[in-house]
Design a protein around this motif. Structure first.
Motif, PDB file in Angstrom:
ATOM      1  N   LEU A   1      75.410  27.354  68.681  1.00 22.11           N
ATOM      2  CA  LEU A   1      74.609  28.168  67.786  1.00 22.11           C
ATOM      3  C   LEU A   1      75.519  28.671  66.691  1.00 22.11           C
ATOM      4  O   LEU A   1      76.637  29.103  66.951  1.00 22.11           O
ATOM      5  N   ILE A   2      75.057  28.608  65.468  1.00 25.87           N
ATOM      6  CA  ILE A   2      75.868  29.061  64.346  1.00 25.87           C
ATOM      7  C   ILE A   2      75.140  30.213  63.662  1.00 25.87           C
ATOM      8  O   ILE A   2      73.934  30.181  63.516  1.00 25.87           O
TER       9      ILE A   2
ATOM     10  N   CYS B   1      69.454  30.132  62.139  1.00 24.12           N
ATOM     11  CA  CYS B   1      68.875  28.858  61.711  1.00 24.12           C
ATOM     12  C   CYS B   1      69.351  27.716  62.587  1.00 24.12           C
ATOM     13  O   CYS B   1      70.546  27.597  62.859  1.00 24.12           O
ATOM     14  N   ARG B   2      68.427  26.864  62.974  1.00 28.77           N
ATOM     15  CA  ARG B   2      68.771  25.697  63.784  1.00 28.77           C
ATOM     16  C   ARG B   2      69.147  24.545  62.875  1.00 28.77           C
ATOM     17  O   ARG B   2      68.415  24.179  61.969  1.00 28.77           O
ATOM     18  N   ILE B   3      70.298  23.973  63.122  1.00 32.33           N
ATOM     19  CA  ILE B   3      70.772  22.833  62.346  1.00 32.33           C
ATOM     20  C   ILE B   3      70.315  21.563  63.046  1.00 32.33           C
ATOM     21  O   ILE B   3      70.529  21.401  64.245  1.00 32.33           O
ATOM     22  N   GLN B   4      69.687  20.667  62.294  1.00 32.72           N
ATOM     23  CA  GLN B   4      69.085  19.490  62.901  1.00 32.72           C
ATOM     24  C   GLN B   4      69.741  18.180  62.502  1.00 32.72           C
ATOM     25  O   GLN B   4      69.223  17.113  62.829  1.00 32.72           O
TER      26      GLN B   4
ATOM     27  N   ASN C   1      71.757  20.486  66.741  1.00 34.42           N
ATOM     28  CA  ASN C   1      71.238  21.334  67.815  1.00 34.42           C
ATOM     29  C   ASN C   1      71.938  22.696  67.877  1.00 34.42           C
ATOM     30  O   ASN C   1      72.003  23.311  68.913  1.00 34.42           O
ATOM     31  N   SER C   2      72.466  23.139  66.783  1.00 34.92           N
ATOM     32  CA  SER C   2      73.092  24.443  66.744  1.00 34.92           C
ATOM     33  C   SER C   2      72.224  25.392  65.933  1.00 34.92           C
ATOM     34  O   SER C   2      71.308  24.983  65.246  1.00 34.92           O
ATOM     35  N   HIS C   3      72.526  26.648  66.054  1.00 32.00           N
ATOM     36  CA  HIS C   3      71.786  27.681  65.296  1.00 32.00           C
ATOM     37  C   HIS C   3      72.765  28.452  64.451  1.00 32.00           C
ATOM     38  O   HIS C   3      73.882  28.663  64.801  1.00 32.00           O
TER      39      HIS C   3
END
Length: 105
Positions: free
Chosen positions: A7-8, A94-97, A103-105
């Motif tokens: 998760l970011i 925010c979720r990175i796709q 799959n990080s936020h």
């Protein structure tokens, strides 16, 4: 099997419902979600369960089952990973796709 999730912290805004006790400004009020998350991340005993990534801009839950059993109950009134992720999303992470942080936020 355990999944690794990164998760970011890219977007940080208060949750939509500002009437919760966590939003209180009283001196002895419960910590807001970002403060709890930061405390979890700075606790050395949890580094093998959840930790900052080397670049310091994101963090990852390394062991979801242990996170549910050992970390969540110590900081939240629930022990469910899905509830934790709902809070992450509710606070505007925010979720990175795509790309390496998929799959990080």
């Amino acid at each position: 099997s355990s999944h690794q999730i990164t998760l970011i912290i890219m977007c940080s805004s208060p949750p939509m419902n500002t009437q919760t006790s966590e939003m209180s400004t009283r001196p002895n009020a419960p910590l807001k979600f970002p403060a709890k998350l930061y405390r979890i991340l700075k606790t050395p005993e949890f580094n093998d369960i959840i930790c900052w990534q080397p670049h310091g801009r994101s963090w990852r839950v390394l062991q979801q089952e242990r996170f549910e059993k050992e970390v969540l109950p110590a900081f939240f009134r629930h022990g469910r990973y899905a509830s934790f992720i709902r809070q992450v999303n509710g606070w505007g992470f925010c979720r990175i796709q795509s790309g390496p942080p998929f799959n990080s936020h």
